[in-house]
Design a protein around this motif. Structure first.
Motif, PDB file in Angstrom:
ATOM      1  N   PHE A   1       0.820  -1.213   0.000  1.00 21.73           N
ATOM      2  CA  PHE A   1       0.000   0.000   0.000  1.00 21.73           C
ATOM      3  C   PHE A   1       0.857   1.266   0.000  1.00 21.73           C
ATOM      4  CE2 PHE A   1      -2.721   3.233   2.024  1.00 21.73           C
ATOM      5  CZ  PHE A   1      -3.857   3.129   1.232  1.00 21.73           C
ATOM      6  N   ILE A   2       1.800   1.342   0.943  1.00 25.08           N
ATOM      7  CA  ILE A   2       2.625   2.551   1.052  1.00 25.08           C
ATOM      8  C   ILE A   2       3.563   2.671  -0.147  1.00 25.08           C
ATOM      9  CG2 ILE A   2       4.490   3.624   2.407  1.00 25.08           C
ATOM     10  CD1 ILE A   2       2.908   2.886   4.929  1.00 25.08           C
ATOM     11  N   LYS A   3       4.076   1.541  -0.602  1.00 27.79           N
ATOM     12  CA  LYS A   3       4.983   1.566  -1.772  1.00 27.79           C
ATOM     13  C   LYS A   3       4.289   2.197  -2.986  1.00 27.79           C
ATOM     14  CE  LYS A   3       6.427  -1.743  -4.976  1.00 27.79           C
ATOM     15  NZ  LYS A   3       6.598  -3.130  -5.350  1.00 27.79           N
ATOM     16  N   HIS A   4       3.078   1.746  -3.271  1.00 24.81           N
ATOM     17  CA  HIS A   4       2.363   2.265  -4.451  1.00 24.81           C
ATOM     18  C   HIS A   4       1.817   3.682  -4.223  1.00 24.81           C
ATOM     19  CE1 HIS A   4       2.847  -1.212  -6.935  1.00 24.81           C
ATOM     20  NE2 HIS A   4       2.424  -1.998  -5.961  1.00 24.81           N
ATOM     21  N   THR A   5       1.447   3.993  -2.976  1.00 28.17           N
ATOM     22  CA  THR A   5       1.001   5.356  -2.664  1.00 28.17           C
ATOM     23  C   THR A   5       2.130   6.349  -2.922  1.00 28.17           C
ATOM     24  OG1 THR A   5      -0.615   4.627  -1.009  1.00 28.17           O
ATOM     25  CG2 THR A   5       0.183   6.881  -0.802  1.00 28.17           C
ATOM     26  N   ASP A   6       3.321   6.025  -2.393  1.00 29.82           N
ATOM     27  CA  ASP A   6       4.487   6.908  -2.585  1.00 29.82           C
ATOM     28  C   ASP A   6       4.800   7.076  -4.068  1.00 29.82           C
ATOM     29  OD1 ASP A   6       4.579   7.010   0.128  1.00 29.82           O
ATOM     30  OD2 ASP A   6       6.515   6.021   0.378  1.00 29.82           O
ATOM     31  N   ALA A   7       4.716   5.973  -4.813  1.00 25.57           N
ATOM     32  CA  ALA A   7       5.006   6.026  -6.252  1.00 25.57           C
ATOM     33  C   ALA A   7       3.978   6.901  -6.972  1.00 25.57           C
ATOM     34  CB  ALA A   7       5.007   4.613  -6.838  1.00 25.57           C
ATOM     35  N   CYS A   8       2.694   6.781  -6.584  1.00 28.15           N
ATOM     36  CA  CYS A   8       1.638   7.609  -7.196  1.00 28.15           C
ATOM     37  C   CYS A   8       1.905   9.099  -6.978  1.00 28.15           C
ATOM     38  CB  CYS A   8       0.268   7.267  -6.609  1.00 28.15           C
ATOM     39  SG  CYS A   8      -0.439   5.752  -7.259  1.00 28.15           S
ATOM     40  N   VAL A   9       2.297   9.446  -5.759  1.00 26.44           N
ATOM     41  CA  VAL A   9       2.576  10.860  -5.451  1.00 26.44           C
ATOM     42  C   VAL A   9       3.723  11.364  -6.333  1.00 26.44           C
ATOM     43  CG1 VAL A   9       3.425  12.464  -3.674  1.00 26.44           C
ATOM     44  CG2 VAL A   9       1.704  10.741  -3.078  1.00 26.44           C
ATOM     45  N   ASP A  10       4.806  10.572  -6.400  1.00 22.02           N
ATOM     46  CA  ASP A  10       5.964  10.972  -7.224  1.00 22.02           C
ATOM     47  C   ASP A  10       5.579  11.101  -8.696  1.00 22.02           C
ATOM     48  OD1 ASP A  10       7.488  10.956  -4.952  1.00 22.02           O
ATOM     49  OD2 ASP A  10       8.334   8.960  -5.279  1.00 22.02           O
ATOM     50  N   ASP A  11       4.829  10.108  -9.191  1.00 24.06           N
ATOM     51  CA  ASP A  11       4.418  10.124 -10.605  1.00 24.06           C
ATOM     52  C   ASP A  11       3.549  11.346 -10.920  1.00 24.06           C
ATOM     53  OD1 ASP A  11       5.677   7.717 -11.018  1.00 24.06           O
ATOM     54  OD2 ASP A  11       3.862   6.507 -10.807  1.00 24.06           O
ATOM     55  N   PHE A  12       2.611  11.615 -10.016  1.00 16.70           N
ATOM     56  CA  PHE A  12       1.687  12.734 -10.247  1.00 16.70           C
ATOM     57  C   PHE A  12       2.460  14.055 -10.310  1.00 16.70           C
ATOM     58  CE2 PHE A  12      -1.377  16.040  -9.188  1.00 16.70           C
ATOM     59  CZ  PHE A  12      -2.503  15.650  -9.900  1.00 16.70           C
ATOM     60  N   LEU A  13       3.371  14.252  -9.350  1.00 16.69           N
ATOM     61  CA  LEU A  13       4.118  15.517  -9.303  1.00 16.69           C
ATOM     62  C   LEU A  13       5.063  15.668 -10.493  1.00 16.69           C
ATOM     63  CD1 LEU A  13       4.858  15.795  -5.466  1.00 16.69           C
ATOM     64  CD2 LEU A  13       3.200  17.085  -6.797  1.00 16.69           C
ATOM     65  N   LYS A  14       5.573  14.531 -10.967  1.00 15.19           N
ATOM     66  CA  LYS A  14       6.489  14.575 -12.130  1.00 15.19           C
ATOM     67  C   LYS A  14       5.717  14.667 -13.441  1.00 15.19           C
ATOM     68  CE  LYS A  14       9.017  10.858 -11.808  1.00 15.19           C
ATOM     69  NZ  LYS A  14       9.505   9.865 -10.840  1.00 15.19           N
ATOM     70  N   GLY A  15       4.424  14.340 -13.382  1.00 12.34           N
ATOM     71  CA  GLY A  15       3.620  14.331 -14.602  1.00 12.34           C
ATOM     72  C   GLY A  15       3.871  13.084 -15.440  1.00 12.34           C
ATOM     73  N   ASP A  16       4.329  11.995 -14.763  1.00 16.06           N
ATOM     74  CA  ASP A  16       4.560  10.726 -15.478  1.00 16.06           C
ATOM     75  C   ASP A  16       3.258   9.913 -15.486  1.00 16.06           C
ATOM     76  OD1 ASP A  16       5.299   8.230 -16.403  1.00 16.06           O
ATOM     77  OD2 ASP A  16       7.175   8.149 -15.286  1.00 16.06           O
ATOM     78  N   ILE A  17       2.409  10.201 -16.458  1.00 23.30           N
ATOM     79  CA  ILE A  17       1.039   9.662 -16.470  1.00 23.30           C
ATOM     80  C   ILE A  17       1.029   8.145 -16.630  1.00 23.30           C
ATOM     81  CG2 ILE A  17      -1.224   9.821 -17.609  1.00 23.30           C
ATOM     82  CD1 ILE A  17      -0.308  12.365 -16.124  1.00 23.30           C
ATOM     83  N   LYS A  18       1.930   7.644 -17.481  1.00 17.94           N
ATOM     84  CA  LYS A  18       1.948   6.199 -17.747  1.00 17.94           C
ATOM     85  C   LYS A  18       2.204   5.421 -16.448  1.00 17.94           C
ATOM     86  CE  LYS A  18       3.746   3.047 -21.181  1.00 17.94           C
ATOM     87  NZ  LYS A  18       4.936   2.334 -21.189  1.00 17.94           N
ATOM     88  N   SER A  19       3.230   5.849 -15.736  1.00 21.52           N
ATOM     89  CA  SER A  19       3.585   5.186 -14.483  1.00 21.52           C
ATOM     90  C   SER A  19       2.508   5.431 -13.416  1.00 21.52           C
ATOM     91  CB  SER A  19       4.936   5.706 -14.000  1.00 21.52           C
ATOM     92  OG  SER A  19       5.301   5.078 -12.809  1.00 21.52           O
ATOM     93  N   LEU A  20       1.927   6.626 -13.428  1.00 21.27           N
ATOM     94  CA  LEU A  20       0.875   6.953 -12.462  1.00 21.27           C
ATOM     95  C   LEU A  20      -0.284   5.966 -12.565  1.00 21.27           C
ATOM     96  CD1 LEU A  20      -0.520   8.905 -10.392  1.00 21.27           C
ATOM     97  CD2 LEU A  20      -1.444  10.119 -12.363  1.00 21.27           C
ATOM     98  N   PHE A  21      -0.716   5.674 -13.790  1.00 25.29           N
ATOM     99  CA  PHE A  21      -1.869   4.784 -13.951  1.00 25.29           C
ATOM    100  C   PHE A  21      -1.519   3.344 -13.603  1.00 25.29           C
ATOM    101  CE2 PHE A  21      -3.810   8.452 -15.861  1.00 25.29           C
ATOM    102  CZ  PHE A  21      -5.117   8.317 -15.409  1.00 25.29           C
ATOM    103  N   LYS A  22      -0.272   2.973 -13.843  1.00 23.84           N
ATOM    104  CA  LYS A  22       0.168   1.618 -13.469  1.00 23.84           C
ATOM    105  C   LYS A  22       0.091   1.465 -11.943  1.00 23.84           C
ATOM    106  CE  LYS A  22       4.373  -0.078 -13.903  1.00 23.84           C
ATOM    107  NZ  LYS A  22       5.700   0.219 -14.321  1.00 23.84           N
TER     108      LYS A  22
END
Length: 309
Positions: free
Chosen positions: A216-237
């Protein structure tokens, strides 16, 4: 008297995880707002709000004076004269109705308040969060203080950990973008306190704790990073993984009639759903790379767009 407007908020990522030091990202949502008023309104909503403010004022009398001091006499006089919080923010919907009220009271009645115009150092942000946590505990039993902080500052807030928060910028919205973050109204009011105690109960199990930390925390942290970077592909994964984890491990927090829809989104990739706040009702957050497709798949529900990709 009419005080300034305070907005609702949306915690895009971090629900439950931030209790255990995951990252989080909270953004103001100006669609809903509230303000303190004293205009002789005698509606049932105004009278109920006034009663609630009376109880809140007496709670604030006993708050730690070293943390924050209020002009209790003025607050009491205003409340006795009929002051209420006029708000369009739905209660129990995970968009910070009590947070906006806490922000409004602090803004109007705190002595030596930290203002939005100052250079907001990390120390000042943490101090505000601490004050708001103590104030909002009146409503929830235990509060992180983040909702009022977001409402008070009206800027996106990045939570790196409990003791490390900062104001942040988020990528500009693409007004013509196909992708969107949206809200679905579950039609049920959610209660924060029972959901949080259920979570704390689950935390006593080692398996649940491991899942929280390693998935849970691993993917939450990744979502936050992806969103702020604008990495949409990784965000949706990562959002897809998060949606799966919530369906498997946080089922009681998802209203029963949404279990199938939740799974359908994961299976078809048309949208991914996640909790908005503590769950149990209120709003559900949706993420989609193609809003028109999601709208068709969720045609029985009213969707509100929060952000366009």
């Amino acid at each position: 008297m009419k005080g300034p407007l305070f907005y609702s908020k949306i915690l895009l990522f971090g629900e439950y995880g931030i209790i255990k030091d995951s990252k989080g990202l909270s953004i103001p949502y100006s669609f809903y707002n509230g303000a303190l008023k004293n205009d002789g309104n005698a509606s049932e909503a105004a009278l109920n709000s006034n009663q609630s403010l009376k109880r809140f004022a007496s709670y604030l009398k006993d708050i730690d004076q070293d943390l924050v001091r209020f002009d209790i006499d003025k607050l009491t006089d205003d409340v006795n004269a009929g002051m209420y919080f006029d708000s369009s923010i739905p209660q129990g919907y995970g968009v910070g109705s009590s947070g906006a009220l806490v922000a409004a009271i602090y803004d109007q009645y705190a002595f030596d308040k930290i203002t939005v115009l100052e250079n907001l150092t990390r120390e000042k942000l943490l101090k505000l969060k601490q004050i708001f946590s103590a104030m909002e505990s009146f409503f929830h039993g235990k509060s992180s203080g983040l909702d009022p902080l977001n409402s008070y500052l009206s800027i996106p807030i990045l939570i790196n950990s409990k003791d490390n928060i900062e104001a942040t910028g988020i990528p500009a919205q693409q007004s013509d973008g196909k992708g969107a973050v949206f809200l679905i109204d579950s039609g049920i009011i959610g209660e924060t306190a029972p959901m949080v105690s259920l979570f704390m109960e689950n935390m006593k199990q080692e398996g649940f704790r491991n899942m929280l930390k390693n998935q849970f925390i691993k993917h939450t942290d990744a979502c936050v990073d992806d969103f702020l970077k604008g990495d949409i592909k990784s965000l949706f994964k990562n959002t897809k993984q998060l949606s799966k984890i919530v369906l498997n491990h946080f089922k009681p927090m998802i209203p029963q009639q949404f279990h199938e829809l939740w799974k359908k989104g994961i299976d078809t990739n048309a949208y991914y759903l996640k909790l908005c706040g503590s769950g149990g009702g209120g709003y559900i957050l949706g993420f989609t790379e193609d809003f028109e497709k999601a709208k068709k798949a969720l045609s029985a529900h009213k969707l509100e767009v929060v952000y366009n990709f």
